[in-house]
Write a protein that holds these residues in place. Structure first.
Motif, PDB file in Angstrom:
ATOM      1  N   MET A  29       0.849  -1.203   0.000  1.00  0.00           N
ATOM      2  CA  MET A  29       0.000   0.000   0.000  1.00  0.00           C
ATOM      3  C   MET A  29       0.877   1.242   0.000  1.00  0.00           C
ATOM      4  SD  MET A  29      -3.404  -0.396   0.215  1.00  0.00           S
ATOM      5  CE  MET A  29      -4.220   0.717   1.352  1.00  0.00           C
ATOM      6  N   ARG A  30       0.588   2.144  -0.936  1.00  0.00           N
ATOM      7  CA  ARG A  30       1.407   3.357  -1.042  1.00  0.00           C
ATOM      8  C   ARG A  30       0.663   4.541  -0.416  1.00  0.00           C
ATOM      9  NH1 ARG A  30       5.644   5.773  -3.598  1.00  0.00           N
ATOM     10  NH2 ARG A  30       5.288   7.738  -4.692  1.00  0.00           N
ATOM     11  N   LEU A  31       1.299   5.135   0.597  1.00  0.00           N
ATOM     12  CA  LEU A  31       0.731   6.297   1.283  1.00  0.00           C
ATOM     13  C   LEU A  31       1.512   7.539   0.869  1.00  0.00           C
ATOM     14  CD1 LEU A  31      -0.962   7.720   3.564  1.00  0.00           C
ATOM     15  CD2 LEU A  31       0.863   7.056   5.151  1.00  0.00           C
ATOM     16  N   VAL A  32       0.816   8.487   0.259  1.00  0.00           N
ATOM     17  CA  VAL A  32       1.453   9.753  -0.112  1.00  0.00           C
ATOM     18  C   VAL A  32       0.967  10.835   0.842  1.00  0.00           C
ATOM     19  CG1 VAL A  32       1.603  11.563  -1.878  1.00  0.00           C
ATOM     20  CG2 VAL A  32       1.850   9.162  -2.528  1.00  0.00           C
ATOM     21  N   ILE A  33       1.906  11.627   1.340  1.00  0.00           N
ATOM     22  CA  ILE A  33       1.585  12.686   2.291  1.00  0.00           C
ATOM     23  C   ILE A  33       1.923  14.028   1.657  1.00  0.00           C
ATOM     24  CG2 ILE A  33       2.228  13.682   4.525  1.00  0.00           C
ATOM     25  CD1 ILE A  33       2.807  10.624   5.295  1.00  0.00           C
ATOM     26  N   LEU A  34       0.934  14.889   1.565  1.00  0.00           N
ATOM     27  CA  LEU A  34       1.149  16.223   0.990  1.00  0.00           C
ATOM     28  C   LEU A  34       1.310  17.220   2.132  1.00  0.00           C
ATOM     29  CD1 LEU A  34      -1.488  16.130  -1.904  1.00  0.00           C
ATOM     30  CD2 LEU A  34       0.966  15.652  -2.045  1.00  0.00           C
ATOM     31  N   GLY A  35       2.501  17.769   2.251  1.00  0.00           N
ATOM     32  CA  GLY A  35       2.809  18.707   3.342  1.00  0.00           C
ATOM     33  C   GLY A  35       3.752  18.052   4.339  1.00  0.00           C
ATOM     34  N   ASN A  51       0.023   7.813  -8.117  1.00  0.00           N
ATOM     35  CA  ASN A  51      -0.015   6.340  -8.018  1.00  0.00           C
ATOM     36  C   ASN A  51      -0.236   5.896  -6.569  1.00  0.00           C
ATOM     37  OD1 ASN A  51       2.410   6.951  -6.857  1.00  0.00           O
ATOM     38  ND2 ASN A  51       3.655   5.533  -8.067  1.00  0.00           N
ATOM     39  N   ALA A  52      -0.743   6.804  -5.743  1.00  0.00           N
ATOM     40  CA  ALA A  52      -0.984   6.480  -4.332  1.00  0.00           C
ATOM     41  C   ALA A  52      -2.220   5.601  -4.163  1.00  0.00           C
ATOM     42  CB  ALA A  52      -1.183   7.772  -3.547  1.00  0.00           C
TER      43      ALA A  52
END
Length: 443
Positions: free
Chosen positions: A1-7, A61-62
Motif C-alpha cells: 500500500m502506497r501512502l502519499v503525504i502532501l505537506g 499512483n498512491a
C-alpha cells in the motif's frame, strides 16, 4: 500500500512515521520547503521525500493520500486525486484508525485551544495516560506511532474535519460557531457550519456532544440536522437538565443522575468565555467519571493558553497584552470586551472575509488609537478610520510596539488582537505573538 503525504509539517511528518510503522510505502511531498527539523526526522526514519514542488507521477499512483490542513480541496492536484478515485484524508482520520484510545474532540471558532488545554490538565491531574494533540504540540499521528495514550484531548480545526471518513470521538465539544475561514468555504457560512458539525457525524448513541446552548447558530443547526450522540448543552443564560449551567458565580454540572458545583470566583482565568470553556471541559471530565475534587483543582489552577489574552509586562503603568491567537473578529470581540482601560489596539494581517461591524460599539467605547499591522490595511482604514483620532499603518512588529509605546499613557493598555491571519508578515500566530513579546521586552 502506497501512502502519499502532501505537506511536510507536523501533521505530515507524524503521519509519515505512523504510516511507516503500519507497513505503508510512504512518500512525503511539500510544495514549499520542509523545515530542517522535519527533514532530519524523515531521513532518520528512511522515508522518501521531496520539497520545492510536487512530482505528480509519484503522487497519482498512491493508494491513500493524507493532505495537510493548509491545502484547500480546490487545489488542482487534490482535484486530480479525487477524480482518479484516490481517497484523500486528514491526519486525524489516519491516526484514529490505529488507536483504541478514548478520544475527546474539541472544535469551534474560538475557545478550542483553551478548552483542550483545560481538558488535558484535568486528565493529567486524574493520572490518566493522556496528552493534548491535534492542533496543539506534537501531532496526534506522532503520538499514536511512538507513545500511544489511553486518552487524547484533540483540538480539531474545520480543515481537519473536512478530511474525515470514520473519525468519531467518544466525546465531542463544540465551543461556538462564528464566521471564520470563509475564504475556504466559498464565502458561505452554512458550508463552514456543516464542516464544524462533522465532528458528530460518525458518533453513535453511546457518544456525547457537548455544545454551547447560548449559540443560536449551533442550536438552529441541531434542530434541522439531529445527531445520534447524547446531547450535553452548557449555558450561562438558562438552566439545563443534562450538561452544565451557570448562576450566581457557580457552575453546576449534571450528567445522568449525579451533579457537582464549583465556584468561578476561585478560577485563575476570568471572563464569560472562559466560564464556558470550563463548563465544557468539566462536563467531559464528569462523563469520564473523574473525581469532582480533581476537576475543581485542575480548573482552579489553570493559567490559560499562550497568545490568548496573555499579560506580557507593565511598563510605565501601561499593560501590554498578547492576544495573537485572535485570528478572527469574534476572538477580538472577546478581547476588546474584556478591556477595562483605554486601549491602543494593534490589528491586521490577512483578512479572511472579515466583517468588522460587530466591533464598532467596542471600538467606540474602549479604543483610543489603532495601529494597523499588515501588508494591506485598506479594509481596516475604511472600517475604523473615522472612529478614532489616531490610526497608524506599520509593517513590522517592532515598529508597531514602538508606536504603541509613544501613543499610550499611564493607565492605558496596549492590546495585540489582530482579528486576522498572520501569514502576510509572520510564520504563524505563535511567531507573531513571540515577536510582540520580544518587542515589548526590548522597549
Amino acid at each position: 500500500m502506497r501512502l502519499v503525504i502532501l505537506g511536510g509539517g507536523e501533521s505530515g511528518v507524524g503521519t509519515a512515521i505512523l504510516g511507516k510503522k503500519q507497513g505503508y510505502a510512504v512518500f512525503v511531498s511539500d510544495f514549499g520547503t520542509i523545515k530542517t527539523k522535519y527533514r532530519d526526522v524523515l531521513k532518520n526514519y528512511e522515508i522518501e521525500w521531496e520539497d520545492g514542488g510536487h512530482t505528480e507521477a509519484k503522487i497519482l499512483n498512491a493508494d491513500l493520500v493524507m493532505k495537510s490542513p493548509g491545502i484547500p480541496d480546490k487545489a488542482p492536484l487534490i482535484q486530480k486525486l479525487v477524480a482518479a478515485g484516490i481517497p484523500v484524508i486528514s491526519e486525524i482520520e489516519f491516526a484514529s484508525r490505529y488507536t483504541n484510545a478514548t478520544l475527546i474532540g474539541i472544535t469551534g471558532s474560538n475557545g478550542k485551544t483553551t478548552t483542550t488545554l483545560m481538558m488535558a490538565q484535568i486528565l493529567k491531574q486524574a493520572k490518566f495516560k493522556s496528552v493534548a494533540a491535534g492542533n496543539i504540540g506534537d501531532s496526534f499521528a506522532r503520538w499514536v506511532a511512538l507513545d500511544d495514550q489511553d486518552y487524547y484531548a484533540l483540538e480539531i480545526s474545520s480543515f481537519q474535519l473536512d478530511g474525515i471518513v470514520g473519525f468519531a470521538p467518544h466525546i465531542a465539544i463544540l465551543t461556538n460557531i462564528t464566521p471564520d475561514h470563509l475564504d475556504r468555504y466559498e464565502y458561505k457560512f452554512e458550508n463552514y457550519i456543516r464542516s464544524k458539525f462533522r465532528i458528530a457525524e460518525n458518533q453513535t448513541e453511546n457518544d456525547y456532544l457537548i455544545y454551547d446552548a447560548d449559540d443560536p447558530v449551533i442550536t438552529d443547526w441541531l434542530e434541522q440536522h439531529p445527531v445520534k450522540a447524547r446531547l450535553m448543552p452548557f449555558s450561562i443564560s438558562t438552566t439545563v437538565k443534562q450538561g452544565a449551567f451557570y448562576a450566581q458565580d457557580e457552575i453546576t454540572i449534571i450528567t445522568d443522575d449525579t451533579s457537582m458545583t464549583m465556584s468561578t470566583k476561585s478560577m485563575a482565568i476570568k471572563g464569560q468565555h472562559n466560564t464556558k470553556n470550563a463548563m465544557a471541559a468539566a462536563t467531559a471530565a464528569k462523563l469520564l467519571s473523574i473525581r469532582k475534587a480533581t476537576i475543581r483543582e485542575s480548573l482552579e489552577g489553570f493559567q490559560g493558553a499562550e497568545h490568548r489574552l496573555e499579560h506580557v509586562l507593565k511598563i510605565n503603568h501601561v499593560s501590554y497584552i498578547n492576544d495573537s491567537k485572535a485570528t478572527n473578529v469574534n476572538a477580538t470581540f472577546y478581547a476588546l470586551d474584556s478591556m477595562s482601560a483605554p486601549t491602543v489596539w494593534i490589528v491586521g494581517g490577512v483578512d479572511k472575509g472579515n466583517d468588522y461591524k460587530d466591533l464598532f460599539p467596542l471600538v467606540n467605547e474602549k479604543v483610543k488609537a489603532i495601529i494597523c499591522l499588515g501588508k494591506d490595511n485598506s479594509k481596516l482604514l475604511q472600517a475604523f478610520g473615522n472612529m478614532v483620532e489616531t490610526i497608524v499603518e506599520t509593517q513590522f512588529m517592532s515598529e508597531a510596539v514602538k508606536v504603541a509605546y509613544k501613543l499610550s499613557e499611564k493607565g492605558d493598555a496596549v492590546l495585540l488582537s489582530p482579528a486576522c491571519a498572520s501569514f502576510d508578515l509572520f510564520e504563524n500566530y505563535e511567531d507573531r505573538g513571540r515577536q510582540f513579546k520580544e518587542a515589548v521586552r526590548n522597549l
